[in-house]
Structure formats: structure tokens, C-alpha cells
Design a protein around this motif. Structure first.
Motif, PDB file in Angstrom:
ATOM      1  N   TYR A   4       0.899  -1.147   0.000  1.00  0.00           N
ATOM      2  CA  TYR A   4       0.000   0.000   0.000  1.00  0.00           C
ATOM      3  C   TYR A   4       0.939   1.199   0.000  1.00  0.00           C
ATOM      4  N   ALA A   5       1.065   1.879  -1.124  1.00  0.00           N
ATOM      5  CA  ALA A   5       2.031   2.967  -1.276  1.00  0.00           C
ATOM      6  C   ALA A   5       1.406   4.302  -0.890  1.00  0.00           C
ATOM      7  N   LEU A   6       2.056   4.986   0.029  1.00  0.00           N
ATOM      8  CA  LEU A   6       1.597   6.292   0.483  1.00  0.00           C
ATOM      9  C   LEU A   6       2.332   7.381  -0.285  1.00  0.00           C
ATOM     10  N   CYS A   7       1.593   8.117  -1.068  1.00  0.00           N
ATOM     11  CA  CYS A   7       2.156   9.173  -1.920  1.00  0.00           C
ATOM     12  C   CYS A   7       1.913  10.523  -1.248  1.00  0.00           C
ATOM     13  N   ASP A   8       2.934  11.045  -0.582  1.00  0.00           N
ATOM     14  CA  ASP A   8       2.836  12.292   0.155  1.00  0.00           C
ATOM     15  C   ASP A   8       3.381  13.432  -0.705  1.00  0.00           C
ATOM     16  N   ASP A 171       9.376  -5.979   5.919  1.00  0.00           N
ATOM     17  CA  ASP A 171       8.714  -6.318   7.174  1.00  0.00           C
ATOM     18  C   ASP A 171       7.631  -7.353   6.902  1.00  0.00           C
ATOM     19  N   ASP A 172       7.493  -8.294   7.826  1.00  0.00           N
ATOM     20  CA  ASP A 172       6.527  -9.376   7.643  1.00  0.00           C
ATOM     21  C   ASP A 172       5.696  -9.527   8.911  1.00  0.00           C
ATOM     22  N   PHE A 173       4.388  -9.598   8.729  1.00  0.00           N
ATOM     23  CA  PHE A 173       3.452  -9.711   9.839  1.00  0.00           C
ATOM     24  C   PHE A 173       2.516 -10.877   9.573  1.00  0.00           C
ATOM     25  N   GLU A 174       2.018 -11.474  10.613  1.00  0.00           N
ATOM     26  CA  GLU A 174       1.088 -12.587  10.481  1.00  0.00           C
ATOM     27  C   GLU A 174      -0.354 -12.113  10.294  1.00  0.00           C
ATOM     28  N   ASN A 175      -0.732 -11.025  10.971  1.00  0.00           N
ATOM     29  CA  ASN A 175      -2.124 -10.574  11.003  1.00  0.00           C
ATOM     30  C   ASN A 175      -2.361  -9.288  10.225  1.00  0.00           C
ATOM     31  N   VAL A 176      -1.458  -8.953   9.353  1.00  0.00           N
ATOM     32  CA  VAL A 176      -1.528  -7.706   8.589  1.00  0.00           C
ATOM     33  C   VAL A 176      -1.635  -8.043   7.112  1.00  0.00           C
ATOM     34  N   THR A 177      -2.534  -7.340   6.413  1.00  0.00           N
ATOM     35  CA  THR A 177      -2.733  -7.589   4.987  1.00  0.00           C
ATOM     36  C   THR A 177      -1.801  -6.749   4.124  1.00  0.00           C
ATOM     37  N   TYR A 178      -1.604  -5.468   4.511  1.00  0.00           N
ATOM     38  CA  TYR A 178      -0.815  -4.540   3.710  1.00  0.00           C
ATOM     39  C   TYR A 178       0.278  -3.875   4.523  1.00  0.00           C
ATOM     40  N   ASN A 179       1.438  -3.722   3.921  1.00  0.00           N
ATOM     41  CA  ASN A 179       2.483  -2.859   4.457  1.00  0.00           C
ATOM     42  C   ASN A 179       2.335  -1.510   3.787  1.00  0.00           C
ATOM     43  N   VAL A 180       2.124  -0.473   4.577  1.00  0.00           N
ATOM     44  CA  VAL A 180       2.030   0.874   4.029  1.00  0.00           C
ATOM     45  C   VAL A 180       3.434   1.463   4.014  1.00  0.00           C
ATOM     46  N   ILE A 181       3.937   1.705   2.821  1.00  0.00           N
ATOM     47  CA  ILE A 181       5.287   2.234   2.650  1.00  0.00           C
ATOM     48  C   ILE A 181       5.160   3.666   2.170  1.00  0.00           C
TER      49      ILE A 181
END
Length: 187
Positions: A4-8, A171-181
Motif C-alpha cells: 500500500y504505497a503512500l504518496c505524500d 517487514d513481515d506480519f502474520e495478522n496484517v494484509t498490507y504494508n504501508v510504505i
């Protein structure tokens, strides 16, 4: 992990990166979602940027805070403080937002602890952002860093979870769907 890309806009401006260049980078990283955030721009400029992203990106496009622009994207993301600007009761604020943007749009909010996640479970949302995972240079108002507790807290959510705040691609999570970068890490 899904991206999930955050475009600031402020970070793009600081680095001399155009919207087109950012979208190319996000696509190269296989981003499924782009959230456009502009805390200082006017509505007309933000609308132009959303249209530019949409021309180039076929994934989900989310606007941060500016729910009046929901018709130009797939949904809206709101922070806790921004919800309070709509109504002093965040449950009412989410209900108002949902009525404005309609059921066919994605709606997500930021959460920062287990209590906010449990409250979010009672709301008509599509996802939550949960964090901050780490300290980050783009947010100076972080009051707590969840670190390894983020994944444990995410397990309490009935909604999809996007890890926010200092998250990295690996980063890797078990209960997370998206990494927001954020923009700074993708550039």
C-alpha cells in the motif's frame, strides 16, 4: 506482503519527484493501493493529482482526508483527529463519512492501539491502518511506537489491517494484509 504505497505530496516536492515518477516506482514495486496525501494543497490541485494517478494506475486509489474528492478515487482514509473534525463522536463521524462517500467506496481509518482497533470493529469500515510500527521522519507527532506488539494488536481487528508508520518493504506480519510504505522509503 501486499504493498500500500503512500504518496505524500510534500515528500514528492522535497525530492523533486513528479506524480508520474512516483506511480512508476509504486508499480515497479507491485503496489496494489496508492493513497494520495496532501496536507497543504488546495482541492483543485489534489483533484488534478488524483486524475493523473488514475490515468497511470489501475489499482486502488485512496485519498487522505479530502473526502469531498472521493468521486475521483476508490476511497478515503481518515486519521483519528480528522474524524473528530467531522463529529466529536468518531462513530458518528464514520457514519457521516459512509453516507457521503457511499457503500461502493473504500473507507479506512488510522488506529494506534488495541482500544481504537476494538472501537473500529464497531464501525462500517473496509480496513484500518495500525501503527506506528517504528518511528518515522514523516510524522513528528507519534505518541507511541507499537513495534512487535503491532501484529498482536492486529489480530483483534475484524477488518483488513494495513501496518503504518516506519514500515519497510521486507517487514513481515502474520495478522496484517498490507504494508504501508511512505514516499520517502519508496523513492
Amino acid at each position: 506482503m501486499k504493498l500500500y504505497a503512500l504518496c505524500d505530496q510534500d515528500i514528492l516536492d522535497k525530492n523533486g519527484i513528479s506524480i508520474d515518477e512516483f506511480v512508476d516506482i509504486a508499480k515497479t514495486q507491485n503496489a496494489e493501493i496508492i493513497q494520495y496525501r496532501n496536507k497543504n494543497g488546495d482541492i483543485a490541485f489534489m483533484k488534478e493529482q488524483l486524475i493523473a494517478i488514475r490515468k497511470q494506475f489501475e489499482g486502488f486509489l485512496i485519498i487522505n482526508d479530502a473526502y469531498e474528492l472521493a468521486e475521483y478515487c476508490d476511497g478515503v482514509h481518515m486519521g483519528q483527529e480528522d474524524l473528530l473534525e467531522i463529529d466529536s463522536d468518531i462513530h458518528k463521524a464514520v457514519a457521516i463519512l459512509r453516507s457521503v462517500i457511499n457503500e461502493d467506496k473504500i473507507l479506512g481509518i488510522s488506529t494506534h492501539n488495541e482500544e481504537e482497533v476494538l472501537e473500529a470493529n464497531k464501525m462500517d469500515l473496509n480496513y484500518i491502518g495500525l501503527g506506528a510500527f517504528r518511528n518515522t521522519a514523516t510524522k513528528t507527532d507519534i505518541t507511541s511506537v507499537l513495534g512487535n506488539q503491532l501484529d498482536k494488536i492486529a489480530a483483534h481487528s475484524k477488518h483488513l489491517v494495513a501496518a503504518i508508520g516506519g514500515v519497510k518493504l521486507n517487514d513481515d506480519f502474520e495478522n496484517v494484509t498490507y504494508n504501508v510504505i511512505g514516499s520517502g522509503l519508496l523513492l
